[in-house]
Design a protein around this motif. Structure first.
Motif, PDB file in Angstrom:
ATOM      1  N   GLU A  30       0.812  -1.216   0.000  1.00  0.00           N
ATOM      2  CA  GLU A  30       0.000   0.000   0.000  1.00  0.00           C
ATOM      3  C   GLU A  30       0.845   1.266   0.000  1.00  0.00           C
ATOM      4  N   TRP A  31       2.071   1.210   0.558  1.00  0.00           N
ATOM      5  CA  TRP A  31       2.812   2.475   0.708  1.00  0.00           C
ATOM      6  C   TRP A  31       4.194   2.494   0.051  1.00  0.00           C
ATOM      7  N   PHE A  32       4.773   1.329  -0.275  1.00  0.00           N
ATOM      8  CA  PHE A  32       6.113   1.370  -0.890  1.00  0.00           C
ATOM      9  C   PHE A  32       6.044   1.977  -2.284  1.00  0.00           C
ATOM     10  N   ARG A  33       6.947   2.919  -2.540  1.00  0.00           N
ATOM     11  CA  ARG A  33       7.039   3.520  -3.871  1.00  0.00           C
ATOM     12  C   ARG A  33       8.460   3.315  -4.384  1.00  0.00           C
ATOM     13  N   PRO A  34       8.612   2.646  -5.546  1.00  0.00           N
ATOM     14  CA  PRO A  34       9.956   2.386  -6.078  1.00  0.00           C
ATOM     15  C   PRO A  34      10.768   3.672  -6.233  1.00  0.00           C
ATOM     16  N   ASP A  35      10.080   4.798  -6.475  1.00  0.00           N
ATOM     17  CA  ASP A  35      10.800   6.068  -6.647  1.00  0.00           C
ATOM     18  C   ASP A  35      10.759   6.922  -5.380  1.00  0.00           C
ATOM     19  N   GLY A  36      10.362   6.313  -4.244  1.00  0.00           N
ATOM     20  CA  GLY A  36      10.296   7.050  -2.979  1.00  0.00           C
ATOM     21  C   GLY A  36      11.674   7.241  -2.370  1.00  0.00           C
ATOM     22  N   PRO A  37      11.725   7.993  -1.243  1.00  0.00           N
ATOM     23  CA  PRO A  37      13.025   8.303  -0.633  1.00  0.00           C
ATOM     24  C   PRO A  37      13.744   7.076  -0.046  1.00  0.00           C
ATOM     25  N   ALA A  38      12.985   6.082   0.428  1.00  0.00           N
ATOM     26  CA  ALA A  38      13.606   4.881   1.004  1.00  0.00           C
ATOM     27  C   ALA A  38      13.626   3.775  -0.050  1.00  0.00           C
ATOM     28  N   GLY A  39      14.827   3.285  -0.369  1.00  0.00           N
ATOM     29  CA  GLY A  39      14.965   2.247  -1.376  1.00  0.00           C
ATOM     30  C   GLY A  39      14.529   0.888  -0.860  1.00  0.00           C
ATOM     31  N   ALA A  40      14.448  -0.087  -1.793  1.00  0.00           N
ATOM     32  CA  ALA A  40      13.958  -1.423  -1.452  1.00  0.00           C
ATOM     33  C   ALA A  40      14.807  -2.069  -0.356  1.00  0.00           C
TER      34      ALA A  40
END
Lengths: 208, 208
Positions: A178-188
């Motif tokens: 629901e909240w992980f974004r591949p281009d978000g500030p925190a990487g995988a």
């Protein structure tokens, strides 16, 4: 969102004389439409509209909406089921195998995010959905068994209920769709490490 | 499922000459219909059918479907917002206040399960939904601030990203609306303690 399905001149679909889409690209669009509108509310007409092709062109790729669902769910279930076949899921302490399972589950979830989202939102209204939910439960049971085994070997605390803990572990991990974004500030990798740290070692510094 | 809405001869509705339902009972049924079919797909006709009363009888209790949604969301949001007003949310270390926040959130979630479920599933398609989501985000931000504050005071580990951690904390807690059963083997207090233990102290015995 047809823009995410890149036309590929070398795709199987193209080779078979239908330029623009192969089965993977159709699946890629279908899973997004399912997630946006819900599987039940998605008609073949709505899929065709999102793909920018005719309904009969979809039937060239898959015989029915149910088959599209089954293929999309396999994109999540096959790699989840493969975790237990890995050598690291079969050797070492229960604690090590549990950590391998949790990390691998997070990776599948991040790599196959829309497909896992579809799996997690299933209601079980059709036979295809119920079969997928049964396969998901079989994966969950492997983790539940590892929690019990790790408690027995003394590496996991005894003052927790293994059933509740398994639910909490999956709750923590599954929320990522629901909240992980591949281009978000925190990487995988950071999200994976952060989740494992919280679940196994806790947030308190007094545990360091 | 009208059977869960007990007719109450002393209810406000009854006093106003409509025996069988008061506003709370109507809300209680409405939230279940919204959760089962989705808010968008729920018509006043479907609500009337589930309540076993006429559409005009519903309008006796609330002017519109939107008002029912707003009242139902308040059943989750008002107690969640009240947490930060409590003395224990305002005094003590950031670590203590964070634990109070997390425990209180779990309690609201368990006590108001269907209403929190409705809140967590909102898509934000209408103004009422967007206002509710903004109120939910304001509550979430208080927890995010406490995570940062507890890191600064040295009680929460530094090797975690506060933003990711806040997501993981809510992921763990919010998952309960999907699996907690009041009549299940693990009671509310046990589930609360188990979740707090995992999140703050971790599952490993090496932290004991």
């Amino acid at each position: 969102m047809p823009s995410t399905a890149e036309p590929d001149a070398l795709s199987a679909g193209a080779k078979r004389g239908r330029p623009g889409y192969d089965q993977d690209s159709v699946l890629n669009v279908a899973v997004q439409v399912f997630n946006k509108h819900g599987y039940d509310a998605t008609s073949m007409g709505l899929l065709a509209e999102n793909l920018g092709i005719s309904k009969s062109a979809i039937y060239h790729h898959v015989p029915s909406k149910g088959d599209l669902l089954r293929l999309a769910l396999d994109q999540a279930l096959v790699p989840l089921e493969a975790i237990s076949e890995h050598e690291r899921a079969r050797t070492g302490t229960a604690e090590e195998r549990l950590e391998f399972f949790l990390r691998s589950t997070i990776r599948v979830l991040i790599e196959r995010q829309p497909y896992v989202t579809l799996l997690l939102r299933l209601r079980g209204n059709t036979e295809i959905e119920r079969t997928a939910l049964e396969r998901r439960r079989a994966v969950d049971r492997k983790v539940a068994d590892l929690v019990v085994e790790a408690q027995r070997e003394g590496t996991l605390r005894e003052d927790i209920d293994p059933r509740t803990t398994t639910r909490l572990l999956f709750g923590t991990i599954n929320s990522m769709v629901e909240w992980f974004r591949p281009d978000g500030p925190a990487g995988a990798q950071q999200v994976e490490d952060n989740a494992i740290t919280m679940m196994l070692d806790g947030l308190h510094t007094r545990n360091l």
